[in-house]
Every structure is written in structure tokens, then in C-alpha cells.
Design a protein around this motif. Structure first.
Motif, PDB file in Angstrom:
ATOM      1  N   ILE A  49       2.539  -5.567   6.277  1.00 13.40           N
ATOM      2  CA  ILE A  49       2.280  -6.659   5.344  1.00 13.40           C
ATOM      3  C   ILE A  49       3.539  -7.023   4.569  1.00 13.40           C
ATOM      4  CG2 ILE A  49       1.013  -7.279   3.246  1.00 13.40           C
ATOM      5  CD1 ILE A  49      -1.320  -5.599   4.344  1.00 13.40           C
ATOM      6  N   LYS A  50       4.304  -6.013   4.153  1.00 11.56           N
ATOM      7  CA  LYS A  50       5.522  -6.282   3.398  1.00 11.56           C
ATOM      8  C   LYS A  50       6.542  -7.046   4.244  1.00 11.56           C
ATOM      9  CE  LYS A  50       6.503  -5.155  -0.162  1.00 11.56           C
ATOM     10  NZ  LYS A  50       6.366  -5.872  -1.467  1.00 11.56           N
ATOM     11  N   GLU A  51       6.581  -6.751   5.531  1.00  9.53           N
ATOM     12  CA  GLU A  51       7.507  -7.466   6.420  1.00  9.53           C
ATOM     13  C   GLU A  51       7.199  -8.956   6.503  1.00  9.53           C
ATOM     14  OE1 GLU A  51       7.249  -5.373  10.092  1.00  9.53           O
ATOM     15  OE2 GLU A  51       8.386  -3.635   9.367  1.00  9.53           O
ATOM     16  N   ARG A  52       5.959  -9.315   6.213  1.00  6.51           N
ATOM     17  CA  ARG A  52       5.566 -10.724   6.187  1.00  6.51           C
ATOM     18  C   ARG A  52       5.949 -11.395   4.864  1.00  6.51           C
ATOM     19  NH1 ARG A  52       1.333 -12.736   9.561  1.00  6.51           N
ATOM     20  NH2 ARG A  52       0.767 -11.310  11.254  1.00  6.51           N
ATOM     21  N   GLY A  53       6.455 -10.623   3.926  1.00  9.87           N
ATOM     22  CA  GLY A  53       6.884 -11.176   2.646  1.00  9.87           C
ATOM     23  C   GLY A  53       5.836 -11.190   1.557  1.00  9.87           C
ATOM     24  N   HIS A  54       4.713 -10.481   1.765  1.00  9.37           N
ATOM     25  CA  HIS A  54       3.640 -10.484   0.781  1.00  9.37           C
ATOM     26  C   HIS A  54       3.745  -9.288  -0.167  1.00  9.37           C
ATOM     27  CE1 HIS A  54       2.016 -13.634   3.207  1.00  9.37           C
ATOM     28  NE2 HIS A  54       1.664 -12.844   4.212  1.00  9.37           N
ATOM     29  N   ASP A  55       3.128  -9.414  -1.337  1.00 11.80           N
ATOM     30  CA  ASP A  55       3.006  -8.306  -2.282  1.00 11.80           C
ATOM     31  C   ASP A  55       1.756  -7.496  -1.949  1.00 11.80           C
ATOM     32  OD1 ASP A  55       5.276  -9.082  -3.657  1.00 11.80           O
ATOM     33  OD2 ASP A  55       4.168 -10.258  -5.134  1.00 11.80           O
ATOM     34  N   VAL A  56       1.793  -6.198  -2.248  1.00  9.64           N
ATOM     35  CA  VAL A  56       0.684  -5.308  -1.896  1.00  9.64           C
ATOM     36  C   VAL A  56       0.196  -4.508  -3.101  1.00  9.64           C
ATOM     37  CG1 VAL A  56      -0.034  -3.317  -0.514  1.00  9.64           C
ATOM     38  CG2 VAL A  56       1.430  -5.077   0.501  1.00  9.64           C
ATOM     39  N   PHE A  57      -1.090  -4.589  -3.353  1.00 10.69           N
ATOM     40  CA  PHE A  57      -1.785  -3.721  -4.297  1.00 10.69           C
ATOM     41  C   PHE A  57      -2.516  -2.681  -3.451  1.00 10.69           C
ATOM     42  CE2 PHE A  57      -5.866  -3.673  -7.136  1.00 10.69           C
ATOM     43  CZ  PHE A  57      -5.618  -2.357  -7.498  1.00 10.69           C
ATOM     44  N   LEU A  58      -2.045  -1.438  -3.488  1.00 11.16           N
ATOM     45  CA  LEU A  58      -2.657  -0.360  -2.720  1.00 11.16           C
ATOM     46  C   LEU A  58      -3.762   0.272  -3.562  1.00 11.16           C
ATOM     47  CD1 LEU A  58      -2.766   1.352  -0.181  1.00 11.16           C
ATOM     48  CD2 LEU A  58      -0.913   2.764  -1.117  1.00 11.16           C
ATOM     49  N   ASP A  59      -4.992  -0.030  -3.200  1.00  7.48           N
ATOM     50  CA  ASP A  59      -6.167   0.290  -4.018  1.00  7.48           C
ATOM     51  C   ASP A  59      -6.888   1.514  -3.448  1.00  7.48           C
ATOM     52  OD1 ASP A  59      -8.403   0.125  -5.702  1.00  7.48           O
ATOM     53  OD2 ASP A  59      -9.403  -1.345  -4.417  1.00  7.48           O
ATOM     54  N   LEU A  60      -6.377   2.712  -3.782  1.00  6.89           N
ATOM     55  CA  LEU A  60      -6.983   3.948  -3.281  1.00  6.89           C
ATOM     56  C   LEU A  60      -7.722   4.724  -4.371  1.00  6.89           C
ATOM     57  CD1 LEU A  60      -4.184   5.219  -0.864  1.00  6.89           C
ATOM     58  CD2 LEU A  60      -6.147   3.748  -0.373  1.00  6.89           C
ATOM     59  N   LYS A  61      -7.580   4.309  -5.628  1.00 11.71           N
ATOM     60  CA  LYS A  61      -8.344   4.887  -6.742  1.00 11.71           C
ATOM     61  C   LYS A  61      -8.275   6.419  -6.756  1.00 11.71           C
ATOM     62  CE  LYS A  61     -11.768   1.106  -6.750  1.00 11.71           C
ATOM     63  NZ  LYS A  61     -11.431   0.424  -5.474  1.00 11.71           N
ATOM     64  N   LEU A  62      -7.083   6.976  -6.831  1.00 14.62           N
ATOM     65  CA  LEU A  62      -6.939   8.427  -6.799  1.00 14.62           C
ATOM     66  C   LEU A  62      -7.669   9.085  -7.966  1.00 14.62           C
ATOM     67  CD1 LEU A  62      -3.205   8.981  -5.752  1.00 14.62           C
ATOM     68  CD2 LEU A  62      -5.209   8.484  -4.339  1.00 14.62           C
ATOM     69  N   HIS A  63      -8.348  10.193  -7.669  1.00 14.01           N
ATOM     70  CA  HIS A  63      -9.109  10.931  -8.680  1.00 14.01           C
ATOM     71  C   HIS A  63      -9.213  12.379  -8.211  1.00 14.01           C
ATOM     72  CE1 HIS A  63     -12.982  11.097 -11.371  1.00 14.01           C
ATOM     73  NE2 HIS A  63     -12.127  12.056 -11.642  1.00 14.01           N
ATOM     74  N   ASP A  64      -8.353  13.236  -8.764  1.00 20.52           N
ATOM     75  CA  ASP A  64      -8.317  14.637  -8.342  1.00 20.52           C
ATOM     76  C   ASP A  64      -7.623  15.430  -9.442  1.00 20.52           C
ATOM     77  OD1 ASP A  64      -8.219  17.036  -6.672  1.00 20.52           O
ATOM     78  OD2 ASP A  64      -8.410  15.677  -4.955  1.00 20.52           O
ATOM     79  N   ILE A  65      -7.342  16.693  -9.191  1.00 23.96           N
ATOM     80  CA  ILE A  65      -6.637  17.479 -10.189  1.00 23.96           C
ATOM     81  C   ILE A  65      -5.224  16.922 -10.359  1.00 23.96           C
ATOM     82  CG2 ILE A  65      -8.012  19.548  -9.717  1.00 23.96           C
ATOM     83  CD1 ILE A  65      -5.596  20.672  -8.203  1.00 23.96           C
ATOM     84  N   PRO A  66      -4.615  17.106 -11.543  1.00 25.72           N
ATOM     85  CA  PRO A  66      -3.323  16.477 -11.817  1.00 25.72           C
ATOM     86  C   PRO A  66      -2.245  16.727 -10.770  1.00 25.72           C
ATOM     87  CG  PRO A  66      -4.243  17.313 -13.846  1.00 25.72           C
ATOM     88  CD  PRO A  66      -5.156  17.782 -12.751  1.00 25.72           C
ATOM     89  N   ASN A  67      -2.094  17.955 -10.308  1.00 29.68           N
ATOM     90  CA  ASN A  67      -1.006  18.235  -9.366  1.00 29.68           C
ATOM     91  C   ASN A  67      -1.218  17.523  -8.032  1.00 29.68           C
ATOM     92  OD1 ASN A  67       1.493  19.839  -8.756  1.00 29.68           O
ATOM     93  ND2 ASN A  67       0.172  20.594  -7.111  1.00 29.68           N
ATOM     94  N   THR A  68      -2.459  17.471  -7.565  1.00 29.57           N
ATOM     95  CA  THR A  68      -2.746  16.784  -6.302  1.00 29.57           C
ATOM     96  C   THR A  68      -2.432  15.300  -6.412  1.00 29.57           C
ATOM     97  OG1 THR A  68      -4.460  18.369  -5.675  1.00 29.57           O
ATOM     98  CG2 THR A  68      -4.581  16.193  -4.667  1.00 29.57           C
ATOM     99  N   VAL A  69      -2.821  14.687  -7.526  1.00 29.66           N
ATOM    100  CA  VAL A  69      -2.543  13.268  -7.732  1.00 29.66           C
ATOM    101  C   VAL A  69      -1.044  13.033  -7.858  1.00 29.66           C
ATOM    102  CG1 VAL A  69      -2.847  11.337  -9.341  1.00 29.66           C
ATOM    103  CG2 VAL A  69      -4.807  12.763  -8.711  1.00 29.66           C
TER     104      VAL A  69
END
Length: 238
Positions: A49-69
Motif C-alpha cells: 500500500i505504501k508503494e502506491r503512495g497512500h498513508d496507512v493506519f495499522l489498526d491492530l488494537k494491541l492489548h497485552d502485558i506491557p513488555n509484550t506490547v
């Protein structure tokens, strides 16, 4: 990605994604890559997607212990996304760890991705929050609490509904980003959303960015639907 209309790429694979994007040959877009697309296709979808010149919002909603995140964010920072997110319910220490990971993983000379936190999903009603999450009080109070926690952790903003935007900007400040899903045209299909608004309402409430999915991606004419939504969001008469 500030002041953007972000299109949610709710597709399962690269083929459908590229078919959709081919309908926007001259538009630089802001695009949301969520779990469905990322988990089934991997990090390469971001570079494509970036190669096409678009901006990306990566929406993975991380939720775990601090070190894992922290370690996950260090990896995500290398992918080139412009914005990422976590769940504010993970707590202040987790969100601070997310920022540490982003700072650590961002390549030298590159700008750190924006990081925002989900407060309450726009599919969540107040009744559902009270009964299923066992959180008493109003949904607005819950969102404002999470927004303040997010700001204290040093993040750039939150995901919220348009209906909380004014209160968030009033209590936290105008520079604190508010990214608002649940956007529908007047009379449009609500689907599985609860707290919805039109692009015009989002603009009048002061939202910094709106996320639009099926109202564009499921349209018979996605380009027209996008241009109509964009005009409404920007306050341009068609």
C-alpha cells in the motif's frame, strides 16, 4: 493522517484490496488496515500500500502485558505505517511501553508512527458497557477517563465516537487527536455500529479524522461514494 478521511480496507486478501484501490488512480488515500487484512496477508500488505503512495493506519488494537506490547510495537514501527493503536483498557503502563517500543523500533531518520488508543468501540452501547464490562456510569464518562489515561501515557490521541469529541477536546486540548469510526451518510446502513454520525456531524463536532468502511467499500461506485463522503467531511457543496 491528521484531518483525514480514512477508508477501512475490510477485505480478506491482496487481490480484492488491489482491485478496490485500482478504482482510485489519481487519489492519495488514507487507508486503515485491520486484523482481517493484516493477519491473513502479513506485513507485506503495508509495503504494498505504501508503494502506491497512500498513508496507512495499522489498526491492530494491541492489548497485552506491557513488555509484550513494547516488543510488538518495536516490530510494527519498522513496517512504515503512519499510525498504530492499542486498547486504552490495557492501562497506562502498557501504553507507555507501547510508546517505548515505537521509539525503539522507528528507523533512524524516520518519523515515529502516531499512536492512538481505543476508548470504547463504536459498536458498544452504554447498556452493554454497564452489563457486560461491569463498568457503571455513562459511556461518555468511560471514554473521557480512558482519553485522560491515554494522554497521561504520552500517546497522540484516541479512537472514540463523534459524540465524545467535544468533551475530549475541551478537557484535554485541541491538539489531542480524535479519530472517529462509525461514520455513515444520512440514511445509510448502520450495520453493526451503535454510536454513529454523518461526516457533516463529525466535522461540526471537531473530529480530527473519520474512518469510513462499508459505506465506501461496499458501494457500487466506490470512487463516487468516497468523493461524496470527502466533500461532506470537508464541507464542500457538490
Amino acid at each position: 493522517m491528521k484531518q483525514s478521511l480514512i477508508i477501512a480496507l475490510d477485505f480478506p486478501d491482496v487481490i480484492q484490496t488491489e482491485r478496490f484501490l485500482s478504482q482510485f488512480p489519481s487519489e492519495k488515500l488514507a487507508l486503515k488496515v485491520g486484523m482481517e487484512l493484516f493477519y491473513q496477508n502479513g506485513p507485506s500488505i503495508i509495503s504494498s500500500i505504501k508503494e502506491r503512495g497512500h498513508d496507512v493506519f495499522l489498526d491492530l488494537k494491541l492489548h497485552d502485558i506491557p513488555n509484550t506490547v513494547k516488543m510488538a510495537m518495536a516490530g510494527l514501527a519498522t513496517l512504515g505505517a503512519d499510525m498504530v493503536n492499542v486498547h486504552a483498557a490495557g492501562g497506562q503502563k502498557m501504553m507507555e511501553a507501547a510508546m517505548e517500543g515505537l521509539d525503539k523500533g522507528t528507523p533512524a531518520g524516520k518519523e515515529r508512527p502516531l499512536c492512538i488508543a481505543v476508548t470504547q468501540l463504536t459498536s458498544t452501547s452504554e447498556e452493554q458497557m454497564n452489563k457486560e464490562q461491569n463498568i457503571s456510569g455513562s459511556l461518555t464518562d468511560s471514554v473521557l477517563h480512558y482519553a485522560k489515561l491515554t494522554q497521561q501515557a504520552g500517546l497522540d490521541g484516541v479512537v472514540c465516537s463523534t459524540h465524545e469529541v467535544k468533551d475530549i477536546h475541551h478537557r484535554i486540548g485541541r491538539k489531542f487527536l480524535t479519530v472517529t469510526p462509525g461514520i455513515r451518510s444520512a440514511g445509510g446502513n448502520v450495520h453493526d455500529q451503535t454510536r454513529i454520525a454523518t461526516p457533516e456531524q463529525a466535522r461540526s463536532f471537531g473530529a480530527d479524522a473519520i474512518v469510513v468502511g462499508r459505506a465506501i467499500t461496499a458501494s457500487k461506485d466506490p470512487l463516487k461514494a468516497y468523493l461524496d463522503m470527502k466533500a461532506a467531511w470537508e464541507g464542500i457543496s457538490c
